[in-house]
Enzyme design. Sequence first.
Site, PDB file in Angstrom:
ATOM      1  N   HIS A   1     -12.176   7.837  -7.415  1.00  0.00           N
ATOM      2  CA  HIS A   1     -11.112   6.862  -7.135  1.00  0.00           C
ATOM      3  C   HIS A   1     -11.288   5.652  -8.061  1.00  0.00           C
ATOM      4  CE1 HIS A   1      -7.853   5.146  -4.745  1.00  0.00           C
ATOM      5  NE2 HIS A   1      -8.427   3.998  -5.041  1.00  0.00           N
ATOM      6  N   ALA A   2     -10.234   5.330  -8.806  1.00  0.00           N
ATOM      7  CA  ALA A   2     -10.341   4.297  -9.835  1.00  0.00           C
ATOM      8  C   ALA A   2     -10.715   2.947  -9.239  1.00  0.00           C
ATOM      9  CB  ALA A   2      -9.020   4.175 -10.588  1.00  0.00           C
TER      10      ALA A   2
ATOM     11  N   HIS B   1      -3.457  -1.198 -14.245  1.00  0.00           N
ATOM     12  CA  HIS B   1      -3.783  -1.781 -12.939  1.00  0.00           C
ATOM     13  C   HIS B   1      -5.245  -2.253 -12.929  1.00  0.00           C
ATOM     14  CE1 HIS B   1      -3.825  -2.106  -8.487  1.00  0.00           C
ATOM     15  NE2 HIS B   1      -5.080  -1.733  -8.642  1.00  0.00           N
ATOM     16  N   GLU B   2      -6.133  -1.385 -13.337  1.00  0.00           N
ATOM     17  CA  GLU B   2      -7.567  -1.723 -13.310  1.00  0.00           C
ATOM     18  C   GLU B   2      -7.888  -2.857 -14.280  1.00  0.00           C
ATOM     19  OE1 GLU B   2      -9.226  -0.759 -10.964  1.00  0.00           O
ATOM     20  OE2 GLU B   2      -7.962   0.890 -10.301  1.00  0.00           O
TER      21      GLU B   2
ATOM     22  N   HIS C   1      -7.436  -6.246 -12.955  1.00  0.00           N
ATOM     23  CA  HIS C   1      -8.600  -6.770 -12.221  1.00  0.00           C
ATOM     24  C   HIS C   1      -9.608  -7.369 -13.201  1.00  0.00           C
ATOM     25  CE1 HIS C   1      -7.407  -5.188  -8.363  1.00  0.00           C
ATOM     26  NE2 HIS C   1      -7.488  -3.934  -8.728  1.00  0.00           N
TER      27      HIS C   1
ATOM     28  N   GLU D   1      -4.372  -7.285  -6.862  1.00  0.00           N
ATOM     29  CA  GLU D   1      -3.794  -5.950  -7.055  1.00  0.00           C
ATOM     30  C   GLU D   1      -2.495  -5.982  -7.846  1.00  0.00           C
ATOM     31  OE1 GLU D   1      -5.537  -3.464  -6.455  1.00  0.00           O
ATOM     32  OE2 GLU D   1      -7.059  -4.380  -5.188  1.00  0.00           O
TER      33      GLU D   1
ATOM     34  N   HIS E   1      -9.448   4.461   1.037  1.00  0.00           N
ATOM     35  CA  HIS E   1      -9.713   3.108   1.536  1.00  0.00           C
ATOM     36  C   HIS E   1     -10.190   3.066   2.982  1.00  0.00           C
ATOM     37  CE1 HIS E   1      -7.159   2.997  -1.964  1.00  0.00           C
ATOM     38  NE2 HIS E   1      -7.527   1.757  -2.191  1.00  0.00           N
TER      39      HIS E   1
ATOM     40  N   TYR F   1      -2.187  -4.030  -1.081  1.00  0.00           N
ATOM     41  CA  TYR F   1      -1.326  -3.231  -1.966  1.00  0.00           C
ATOM     42  C   TYR F   1       0.142  -3.380  -1.596  1.00  0.00           C
ATOM     43  CZ  TYR F   1      -5.831  -1.165  -3.111  1.00  0.00           C
ATOM     44  OH  TYR F   1      -7.134  -0.986  -3.488  1.00  0.00           O
TER      45      TYR F   1
HETATM   46  O1  X8Z Z   1      -6.717   1.968  -4.892  1.00  0.00           O
HETATM   47  C1  X8Z Z   1      -5.921   1.650  -5.742  1.00  0.00           C
HETATM   48  C2  X8Z Z   1      -6.413   1.283  -7.151  1.00  0.00           C
HETATM   49  C3  X8Z Z   1      -7.760   0.671  -7.130  1.00  0.00           C
HETATM   50  S1  X8Z Z   1      -7.766  -0.948  -6.508  1.00  0.00           S
HETATM   51  C4  X8Z Z   1      -6.482   2.535  -7.980  1.00  0.00           C
HETATM   52  N1  X8Z Z   1      -4.590   1.650  -5.488  1.00  0.00           N
HETATM   53  C5  X8Z Z   1      -4.051   2.036  -4.192  1.00  0.00           C
HETATM   54  C6  X8Z Z   1      -4.250   3.518  -3.923  1.00  0.00           C
HETATM   55  O2  X8Z Z   1      -4.606   4.246  -4.855  1.00  0.00           O
HETATM   56  O3  X8Z Z   1      -4.026   3.952  -2.798  1.00  0.00           O
HETATM   57  C7  X8Z Z   1      -3.532   1.261  -6.413  1.00  0.00           C
HETATM   58  C8  X8Z Z   1      -2.253   1.514  -5.690  1.00  0.00           C
HETATM   59  C9  X8Z Z   1      -2.592   1.695  -4.254  1.00  0.00           C
HETATM   60 ZN    ZN Z   2      -6.739  -2.350  -7.584  1.00  0.00          ZN
END
Ligand code: X8Z
Ligand code: ZN
Length: 606
Positions: free
Chosen positions: A346-347, A376-377, A380, A404, A505, A515
């Site tokens: 997960h990024a 997106h990354e 940050h 975010e 998450h 988000y």
């Molecule tokens: O978790 C993330 C990023 C890392 S902060 C990749 N996002 C959420 C997800 O993947 O559920 C970005 C969009 C929503």
């Molecule tokens: Zn993020």
Amino acid sequence: MKKYIAIVGSLLLAACATSGANQGQAEAKPTPEEARAFVERVNRELQQLWTRQATASWVKATYITEDTDRLAAWAREEVMAYMSRAVEESKRFDGLDLDDETARALKLLRLSQSLPAPSEAALRSELALVASQLQSIYGRGKWCGEDGNQPCRDLGELSETIAKSRDWDELLDAWVGWRTVSTEMRPLYERNVALGNLGAQGMGFANLGELWRSNYDMTPAEVEEETERLWQQVKPLYDDLHCYVRSRLQAIYGEDRIPSDGPIPAHVLGNMWAQDWSNLYPELEPFPGQGDLNVDEALVRNGYDAVRMTKLGEQFFLSLGFDPLPETFWTRSMLVQPRDRDVVCHASAWDLTGEGDIRIKMCIRPTEEDLITIHHELGHNFYYQKYNHLPPLFQRGAHDGFHEAVGDAIALSITPQYLHEVGLIGEPPADDKGLINFQMKMALQKIAFLPFGKLIDQWRWDVFSGKIGPEEYNKSWWELRERYQGVSAPVARTEEHFDPGAKYHIPANVPYLRYFLAHILQFQFHKAMCELAGYEGILANCSVYGSKEAGEKLQAMLALGQSRPWPEALEALTGTREMDAAPLIEYFEPLQNWLKEQNKGQSCGW
Ligand code: X8Z
Ligand code: ZN
């Protein structure tokens, strides 16, 4: 660190001795100067502790074993213990007339952990280990078929099936398969909730959800109202999109599988969690063949690898006047999935030291989705760079939704015209058809996400408050999925399963409201930057690439970190102090009009 324990220990001892020996004599009132000195010391010590924690956590996330689990848990435990003590000590300053900065730092100290620990040592180590294990179960997860006789697939591979396959049973197998990984999380998650709540109570909050909602310069109740207000602003647009997508899916899978007046089964939306539907774009393209938006193919054709994709992202920020990423970013980041070990794919973006050792961890594939996630990354990372001069307690986003939203706001400038200019697609058509096609693709990402973004913490807030008990974790989860997203489980689910845990998450304990807010804020940022860049025209076609004016104001906002209440930061870029979905609605206006035409005569809703 050892030194600090000794100091706190003797302070506490001294306090007990005094009150015992001098009955009736008032304790010396601490002074504002002492409070300031306390904050300064905590900032200094936290920087060191956070660096140790982040380092252990980085190694664990990029090399999952029982040993790295343990090492990361120990480092986390150390921070948790420090925090419990520091917060306890800071209570001496309650009610003192302090300068804004010190008062804010003391407030943020109580809010800085998304998973604070109980003060009892045994419970603290239990929580640290539980948290570490939950993440690792997710990171290691694989599906090898009902009898274990299919080739094992990890989340990346299963997601690819969900993205590309249009075969009902194949999709179902990948969807159900990934959710076998989270069943074993259930007892751990229950402990996570119970112990996290105890920790939050120690920080002075009713439960962990209240703590999370207290980090927005508003009361927890106001945060709920604000979220609901924003959701009501965008819900009509979501409903229009849902209606159109459902009818098009019906044409593919048949009316018996996609009923006209019901929710959409969650496994046919192109994404493991049905949170981003853009993988369905080829099937849903409003005007087939009008403009080529196939970036995936272009990335492969042009030989883009992970580094080149990341450089393209960095280049955008440089064009706005940001400083380049440090050399160590390139040598220490994890940009591709290692083949010899389990990692958390997960990024994520990292700031290991609070002074420049910034990285990303991502399993980049040559797809448009990943190109956007890189932006997106990097958002940050560039945020980190901008606020590194601040004391550690202020090294955060104005609120977490800001953090975010930065990279996403930049990615809104990845228009067809921009993609054409960097050589990734052909000349985009200038007519309305090209615009509607592009907007559809964006809506499948951004609008589809909104109810998902809201419901995750809707669920957790109720779990933390006890309104949802463990015996109805899954049932309540699916009720919310259906109510907000109009999406349903494709097969019966029971309390044997733990479907919330299939979303990163939840086991990783990362609050999710951020988000949802980011999806609103990024359009506010985008509109403001377009105006600063002197752009006039349709908001969706604006790219701020190269605009130093936009970059300057953006950087001014980021440089505030969390040192000031977020409305001030918002004002620095946009001139307004309110979160507002109007720019998002404006952005999608052409598409919404088109959707309304398409949906005429349909019975929408579920
Ligand atoms: O978790 C993330 C990023 C890392 S902060 C990749 N996002 C959420 C997800 O993947 O559920 C970005 C969009 C929503
Ligand atoms: Zn993020």
